[in-house]
Design a protein around this motif. Structure first.
Motif, PDB file in Angstrom:
ATOM      1  N   ILE A 198       0.817  -1.209   0.000  1.00  0.00           N
ATOM      2  CA  ILE A 198       0.000   0.000   0.000  1.00  0.00           C
ATOM      3  C   ILE A 198       0.852   1.260   0.000  1.00  0.00           C
ATOM      4  O   ILE A 198       0.494   2.267  -0.629  1.00  0.00           O
ATOM      5  CB  ILE A 198      -0.971  -0.004   1.200  1.00  0.00           C
ATOM      6  CG1 ILE A 198      -1.866  -1.249   1.163  1.00  0.00           C
ATOM      7  CG2 ILE A 198      -1.825   1.253   1.205  1.00  0.00           C
ATOM      8  CD1 ILE A 198      -2.651  -1.419  -0.123  1.00  0.00           C
ATOM      9  N   GLY A 250      -0.262   3.052  -3.088  1.00  0.00           N
ATOM     10  CA  GLY A 250      -0.895   4.328  -2.764  1.00  0.00           C
ATOM     11  C   GLY A 250       0.036   5.495  -3.037  1.00  0.00           C
ATOM     12  O   GLY A 250      -0.402   6.588  -3.414  1.00  0.00           O
ATOM     13  N   CYS A 297      -0.235   6.605  -6.581  1.00  0.00           N
ATOM     14  CA  CYS A 297      -1.481   7.360  -6.772  1.00  0.00           C
ATOM     15  C   CYS A 297      -1.340   8.784  -6.239  1.00  0.00           C
ATOM     16  O   CYS A 297      -1.818   9.741  -6.853  1.00  0.00           O
ATOM     17  CB  CYS A 297      -2.632   6.641  -6.077  1.00  0.00           C
ATOM     18  SG  CYS A 297      -3.077   5.059  -6.829  1.00  0.00           S
ATOM     19  N   TRP A 354       1.745  -0.006  -9.261  1.00  0.00           N
ATOM     20  CA  TRP A 354       1.120  -1.058  -8.464  1.00  0.00           C
ATOM     21  C   TRP A 354       1.769  -2.413  -8.738  1.00  0.00           C
ATOM     22  O   TRP A 354       1.929  -3.239  -7.818  1.00  0.00           O
ATOM     23  CB  TRP A 354      -0.380  -1.124  -8.740  1.00  0.00           C
ATOM     24  CG  TRP A 354      -1.166  -0.174  -7.889  1.00  0.00           C
ATOM     25  CD1 TRP A 354      -1.717   1.016  -8.279  1.00  0.00           C
ATOM     26  CD2 TRP A 354      -1.492  -0.343  -6.501  1.00  0.00           C
ATOM     27  NE1 TRP A 354      -2.358   1.605  -7.204  1.00  0.00           N
ATOM     28  CE2 TRP A 354      -2.236   0.797  -6.108  1.00  0.00           C
ATOM     29  CE3 TRP A 354      -1.212  -1.329  -5.556  1.00  0.00           C
ATOM     30  CZ2 TRP A 354      -2.710   0.959  -4.817  1.00  0.00           C
ATOM     31  CZ3 TRP A 354      -1.678  -1.164  -4.267  1.00  0.00           C
ATOM     32  CH2 TRP A 354      -2.417  -0.031  -3.901  1.00  0.00           C
ATOM     33  N   ALA A 372      -1.183   2.959   4.231  1.00  0.00           N
ATOM     34  CA  ALA A 372      -1.910   4.180   3.866  1.00  0.00           C
ATOM     35  C   ALA A 372      -1.490   5.356   4.740  1.00  0.00           C
ATOM     36  O   ALA A 372      -1.374   6.492   4.259  1.00  0.00           O
ATOM     37  CB  ALA A 372      -3.413   3.936   3.991  1.00  0.00           C
ATOM     38  N   ILE A 400      -6.567   8.272  -3.805  1.00  0.00           N
ATOM     39  CA  ILE A 400      -5.223   7.887  -3.375  1.00  0.00           C
ATOM     40  C   ILE A 400      -5.298   6.703  -2.415  1.00  0.00           C
ATOM     41  O   ILE A 400      -4.412   5.852  -2.381  1.00  0.00           O
ATOM     42  CB  ILE A 400      -4.515   9.080  -2.705  1.00  0.00           C
ATOM     43  CG1 ILE A 400      -4.271  10.187  -3.744  1.00  0.00           C
ATOM     44  CG2 ILE A 400      -3.202   8.665  -2.038  1.00  0.00           C
ATOM     45  CD1 ILE A 400      -3.793  11.492  -3.152  1.00  0.00           C
ATOM     46  N   PHE A 401      -6.369   6.645  -1.649  1.00  0.00           N
ATOM     47  CA  PHE A 401      -6.507   5.634  -0.618  1.00  0.00           C
ATOM     48  C   PHE A 401      -7.303   4.413  -1.077  1.00  0.00           C
ATOM     49  O   PHE A 401      -6.978   3.289  -0.709  1.00  0.00           O
ATOM     50  CB  PHE A 401      -7.192   6.250   0.607  1.00  0.00           C
ATOM     51  CG  PHE A 401      -6.372   7.309   1.284  1.00  0.00           C
ATOM     52  CD1 PHE A 401      -5.482   6.974   2.288  1.00  0.00           C
ATOM     53  CD2 PHE A 401      -6.479   8.640   0.913  1.00  0.00           C
ATOM     54  CE1 PHE A 401      -4.714   7.946   2.908  1.00  0.00           C
ATOM     55  CE2 PHE A 401      -5.719   9.620   1.527  1.00  0.00           C
ATOM     56  CZ  PHE A 401      -4.827   9.269   2.529  1.00  0.00           C
ATOM     57  N   SER A 402      -8.342   4.614  -1.832  1.00  0.00           N
ATOM     58  CA  SER A 402      -9.208   3.498  -2.200  1.00  0.00           C
ATOM     59  C   SER A 402      -9.790   3.736  -3.589  1.00  0.00           C
ATOM     60  O   SER A 402      -9.524   4.766  -4.213  1.00  0.00           O
ATOM     61  CB  SER A 402     -10.321   3.313  -1.162  1.00  0.00           C
ATOM     62  OG  SER A 402     -11.055   4.506  -1.003  1.00  0.00           O
ATOM     63  N   ARG A 412      -6.670  -4.042   0.495  1.00  0.00           N
ATOM     64  CA  ARG A 412      -6.106  -2.883  -0.197  1.00  0.00           C
ATOM     65  C   ARG A 412      -7.077  -1.715  -0.241  1.00  0.00           C
ATOM     66  O   ARG A 412      -6.681  -0.569  -0.227  1.00  0.00           O
ATOM     67  CB  ARG A 412      -5.702  -3.314  -1.616  1.00  0.00           C
ATOM     68  CG  ARG A 412      -5.332  -2.171  -2.567  1.00  0.00           C
ATOM     69  CD  ARG A 412      -6.513  -1.751  -3.419  1.00  0.00           C
ATOM     70  NE  ARG A 412      -6.199  -0.632  -4.273  1.00  0.00           N
ATOM     71  CZ  ARG A 412      -6.269   0.647  -3.929  1.00  0.00           C
ATOM     72  NH1 ARG A 412      -6.618   0.993  -2.700  1.00  0.00           N
ATOM     73  NH2 ARG A 412      -6.000   1.598  -4.795  1.00  0.00           N
ATOM     74  N   PRO A 423      -7.119   1.310   3.681  1.00  0.00           N
ATOM     75  CA  PRO A 423      -6.879   2.719   3.383  1.00  0.00           C
ATOM     76  C   PRO A 423      -8.135   3.591   3.453  1.00  0.00           C
ATOM     77  O   PRO A 423      -8.048   4.767   3.791  1.00  0.00           O
ATOM     78  CB  PRO A 423      -6.318   2.678   1.953  1.00  0.00           C
ATOM     79  CG  PRO A 423      -5.657   1.339   1.866  1.00  0.00           C
ATOM     80  CD  PRO A 423      -6.567   0.429   2.632  1.00  0.00           C
ATOM     81  N   HIS A 453      -8.414   6.974   5.502  1.00  0.00           N
ATOM     82  CA  HIS A 453      -8.921   8.236   4.947  1.00  0.00           C
ATOM     83  C   HIS A 453      -9.983   8.839   5.854  1.00  0.00           C
ATOM     84  O   HIS A 453     -10.009  10.056   6.077  1.00  0.00           O
ATOM     85  CB  HIS A 453      -9.495   8.003   3.553  1.00  0.00           C
ATOM     86  CG  HIS A 453     -10.134   9.224   2.945  1.00  0.00           C
ATOM     87  ND1 HIS A 453     -11.473   9.522   3.125  1.00  0.00           N
ATOM     88  CD2 HIS A 453      -9.622  10.213   2.165  1.00  0.00           C
ATOM     89  CE1 HIS A 453     -11.754  10.642   2.477  1.00  0.00           C
ATOM     90  NE2 HIS A 453     -10.665  11.084   1.883  1.00  0.00           N
TER      91      HIS A 453
END
Length: 262
Positions: free
Chosen positions: A18, A22, A25, A47, A99, A144-146, A215, A219, A223
């Motif tokens: 992550i 992440g 991202c 990734w 994250a 960015i997180f999910s 994943r 995250p 967030h």
């Protein structure tokens, strides 16, 4: 391998996954990042390299599942269920740690991005009820997180996640396992990383290809908890799809493997 080795290995491996996934991202998304607007190719390969690094790091300890869908598929394939909760717990914790580390690494960029009036509102920004509704649903840095869909349709989004996960997990199951038979070997790690790139390039467009419940969920929780200014919503109404879809996909992949390859 012991339960403690499994938990530590999955925590470390998923955190690396992550952090790097992440991280790419964040690099592509955030204001004042040198890689901003680098595009989908950068994300897909980022990734893939994240998977490669995480697998090589954690494989000696846990076999490097790093994904509850992979753990479920291996349990369905081999009938070994006793360590499944340990794997899942380490994966979720590792995803949350990774994250959080993305936020630490890009702290200045998060602040610059989320205080920019053109991004979060102000002169020149859209100021409509529709825009406000979208902001409440998914904030400006949630991606960015999910993951999130480009077209919001539960059945289509679920199907996309199932299909992508079947491809990933079937590739994992058909690669050479390590000596213990509970995770990827060296060649399998490389091939799986390339499969993740392929899934991202070919099937990632509709939903952002979670293909991994931890994943996405870990995250997303981070967030929701982080003190990010103007971060918007965490889109919990969608959050079940990148959890349920990959689990279904993992089960389907295990079924295909048991019928066609076992």
């Amino acid at each position: 391998m012991s339960s403690s080795d499994i938990f530590i290995g999955e925590t470390i491996g998923t955190a690396i996954l992550i952090l790097l996934g992440g991280g790419v991202c964040a690099a592509v998304t955030l204001k004042a990042s040198k890689a901003r607007n680098a595009g989908w190719l950068a994300i897909a390969f980022g990734w893939g390299f994240a998977v490669l690094t995480a697998v090589y790091t954690s494989a000696p300890l846990s076999g490097a599942h790093l994904n509850p869908a992979v753990t479920l598929a291996l349990a369905l394939k081999d009938g070994g269920w006793s360590d499944v909760p340990v794997y899942w717990g380490g994966q979720l914790l590792g995803a949350m740690i990774g994250a959080t580390l993305v936020w630490v690494a890009y702290y200045g960029q998060f602040h610059a991005h989320l205080t920019d009036s053109e991004i979060v509102g102000g002169p020149g920004a859209q100021d409509t009820k529709a825009a406000e509704a979208r902001e409440a649903q998914a904030g400006p840095v949630l991606g960015i997180f999910s993951t999130g869909p480009e077209i919001r349709h539960a059945v289509m989004n679920l199907a996309t996640e199932v299909i992508g996960t079947v491809v990933l997990v079937l590739a994992v199951l058909t690669q050479g396992l390590n000596d213990q038979g509970n995770g990827l070997g060296t060649l399998g790690a490389l091939i799986t990383a390339l499969v993740v790139v392929a899934v991202g390039l070919s099937l990632g467009g509709p939903t952002g290809y979670a293909i991994n419940p931890a994943r996405d969920l870990g995250p997303r929780i981070v967030h929701a908890l982080l003190p990010l200014p103007n971060k918007g919503g965490s889109d919990w109404s969608y959050a079940w799809i990148p959890v349920v879809g990959p689990l279904i996909g993992g089960a389907v992949a295990a079924g295909i493997y048991n019928v066609a390859f076992a």
